[in-house]
Write a protein that holds these residues in place. Structure first.
Motif, PDB file in Angstrom:
ATOM      1  N   THR A 157       0.539  -1.239  -0.592  1.00  0.00           N
ATOM      2  CA  THR A 157      -0.449  -0.340  -0.330  1.00  0.00           C
ATOM      3  C   THR A 157       0.888   0.870   0.031  1.00  0.00           C
ATOM      4  N   ALA A 158       1.849   0.941   0.951  1.00  0.00           N
ATOM      5  CA  ALA A 158       3.081   2.253   1.279  1.00  0.00           C
ATOM      6  C   ALA A 158       4.107   2.031   1.362  1.00  0.00           C
ATOM      7  N   THR A 159       4.636   2.917   0.166  1.00  0.00           N
ATOM      8  CA  THR A 159       6.386   2.299  -0.056  1.00  0.00           C
ATOM      9  C   THR A 159       6.903   4.410   1.057  1.00  0.00           C
ATOM     10  N   ARG A 160       6.492   5.446   0.218  1.00  0.00           N
ATOM     11  CA  ARG A 160       6.437   6.404   0.808  1.00  0.00           C
ATOM     12  C   ARG A 160       5.686   7.349   1.193  1.00  0.00           C
ATOM     13  N   ASN A 161       5.918   8.404   2.235  1.00  0.00           N
ATOM     14  CA  ASN A 161       5.052   9.540   2.913  1.00  0.00           C
ATOM     15  C   ASN A 161       5.284  10.450   1.347  1.00  0.00           C
ATOM     16  N   GLU A 162       4.469  11.604   2.096  1.00  0.00           N
ATOM     17  CA  GLU A 162       4.643  12.760   0.960  1.00  0.00           C
ATOM     18  C   GLU A 162       5.590  13.287   0.611  1.00  0.00           C
ATOM     19  N   GLU A 163       6.543  13.002   2.022  1.00  0.00           N
ATOM     20  CA  GLU A 163       7.793  13.939   1.982  1.00  0.00           C
ATOM     21  C   GLU A 163       8.913  13.018   1.437  1.00  0.00           C
ATOM     22  N   GLY A 164       8.306  11.667   0.617  1.00  0.00           N
ATOM     23  CA  GLY A 164       9.524  11.078   0.711  1.00  0.00           C
ATOM     24  C   GLY A 164       9.959   9.626   0.925  1.00  0.00           C
ATOM     25  N   ARG A 165       9.568   9.366   2.352  1.00  0.00           N
ATOM     26  CA  ARG A 165      10.160   8.772   3.164  1.00  0.00           C
ATOM     27  C   ARG A 165       9.181   7.827   3.870  1.00  0.00           C
ATOM     28  N   THR A 166       9.687   6.216   4.212  1.00  0.00           N
ATOM     29  CA  THR A 166       9.198   5.900   4.622  1.00  0.00           C
ATOM     30  C   THR A 166       8.211   5.718   6.177  1.00  0.00           C
ATOM     31  N   PRO A 167       7.051   5.100   6.287  1.00  0.00           N
ATOM     32  CA  PRO A 167       6.727   6.375   7.046  1.00  0.00           C
ATOM     33  C   PRO A 167       6.351   4.459   8.844  1.00  0.00           C
ATOM     34  N   VAL A 168       6.496   5.128   9.763  1.00  0.00           N
ATOM     35  CA  VAL A 168       6.284   4.251  10.021  1.00  0.00           C
ATOM     36  C   VAL A 168       5.129   3.396  10.734  1.00  0.00           C
ATOM     37  N   LEU A 169       4.378   2.433  11.087  1.00  0.00           N
ATOM     38  CA  LEU A 169       3.789   1.890  10.902  1.00  0.00           C
ATOM     39  C   LEU A 169       3.350   1.602  13.043  1.00  0.00           C
ATOM     40  N   ALA A 170       2.119   1.957  12.202  1.00  0.00           N
ATOM     41  CA  ALA A 170       1.738   1.303  13.366  1.00  0.00           C
ATOM     42  C   ALA A 170       0.438   0.667  14.123  1.00  0.00           C
ATOM     43  N   VAL A 171       0.274  -0.657  14.830  1.00  0.00           N
ATOM     44  CA  VAL A 171      -0.841  -1.190  14.640  1.00  0.00           C
ATOM     45  C   VAL A 171      -1.831  -0.973  16.392  1.00  0.00           C
ATOM     46  N   LYS A 172      -2.515  -0.692  16.298  1.00  0.00           N
ATOM     47  CA  LYS A 172      -3.865  -1.057  17.562  1.00  0.00           C
ATOM     48  C   LYS A 172      -4.120  -2.739  17.924  1.00  0.00           C
TER      49      LYS A 172
END
Length: 330
Positions: free
Chosen positions: A52-67
């Motif tokens: 689904t996502a490999t980069r955020n809009e600033e070009g960096r890979t985001p952390v994954l947070a899970v409930k």
């Protein structure tokens, strides 16, 4: 965990994020039933070619947070041993729920995955456009999730990222496959928690065991010289992985916060507590078999949380997983 500052740049909200999520849901709709009826491991189709996502809009890979569910029926959980940070929050009825954050490692499976709460949005603002995986949320909370600077991941948006364990009863049987939403972990630089890794502060008191109580839950941390970490117990029972290994924490931060009523209730009519993580207050830091008094400060939602000693010196955390217990009192 990397050394990070607490100052954060203003984040730009991602326009049309929910529209993209809904498109993913439409594309996956034909597969949804099969994707949520298997076990908590591989469902036979292998990893997705395009997460689904490999980069955020600033070009960096985001952390994954899970409930993550923390009811007795949900234990043992999957993936907690791979988390860089685990936040313990109070939910309805005084029970607890977990928020696991992944930056350096993506486990094969995480869960059971449960629903989001309003205070999760404030807690996650310290990260740069994180992914938030959750099972669902109240309908009037969904617009707030859409407006928050994060990417929501739930069974309605990413059906093939979730599986169900037939050996467990709902709602304690939903698991996330992280490799289907994130190609690679972003690395420890993405852990913008504000915590600083380094040598232990001076002073402190020897502590073999510490118990942190919520209204209807308790956590006990027992120091292990053999592990060089704190062994975790929940409600009086050892906390383990699904393989039977003990869960451990390198550092435990007991953070005294304000827990107040929110404008939301669960389906039984119980008020959903709101945990305030912006502000300041008392804390206790457990590391290396000792307890250190501290103060915590988080000036704004975009900042991480700093820890300081009574003399004003930084209180560092030890290398390894950090558990943060957000409690109204120890």
């Amino acid at each position: 965990m990397a050394t990070v500052g607490t100052e954060r740049k203003a984040r730009r909200r991602r326009g049309g994020r929910r529209a993209g999520v809904l498109l993913s849901a439409l594309l996956a709709a034909g597969l949804a039933a099969g994707c949520t009826s298997g076990g908590s491991g591989d469902d036979g189709r292998g990893p997705r070619e395009s997460p689904t996502a490999t980069r955020n809009e600033e070009g960096r890979t985001p952390v994954l947070a899970v409930k993550i569910d923390n009811a007795p029926e949900a234990r043992p959980q999957s993936g907690l041993d791979a988390a860089d940070a685990v936040y313990v929050e109070q939910v309805e009825g005084g029970l607890s729920r977990l928020m696991a954050v992944y930056a350096t490692e993506l486990p094969e499976s995480v869960g059971p995955v449960r629903s989001a709460r309003e205070s999760d949005l404030e807690l996650l603002r310290q990260f740069d456009e994180p992914l938030l995986a959750f099972s669902g949320a109240q309908s009037k909370l969904l617009p707030l999730i859409d407006e928050a600077p994060l990417t929501p991941v739930d069974p309605g948006s990413e059906a093939d990222a979730f599986t169900r364990d037939p050996g467990r009863a709902a709602p304690h049987n939903l698991f996330l496959r992280p490799d289907r939403v994130l190609e690679d972990p972003p690395g420890e630089a993405a852990l913008t928690t504000g915590f600083r890794e380094g040598p232990a502060p001076s002073g402190g008191t020897a502590e073999e065991e510490a118990t942190v109580r919520f209204p209807a839950a308790r956590f006990t941390f027992t120091w292990s010289d053999a592990d060089g970490r704190w062994r975790v117990s929940m409600d009086g029972s050892p906390a383990t992985t699904r393989d039977g290994d003990r869960l451990t924490a390198a550092t435990v931060v007991v953070q005294e916060v304000t827990v107040r009523r929110s404008g939301f209730r669960d389906f039984l009519g119980n008020n959903s507590p709101y945990t305030e993580t912006v502000g300041s207050g008392k804390a206790t830091v457990l590391r290396d078999g000792r307890a250190y008094p501290a103060s915590w400060s988080r000036p704004s939602a975009d900042d991480g949380t700093s820890l300081t000693s009574p003399d004003g010196d930084p209180v560092n955390v030890a290398p390894g997983p950090v558990w943060v217990l957000l409690t109204s009192g120890r």
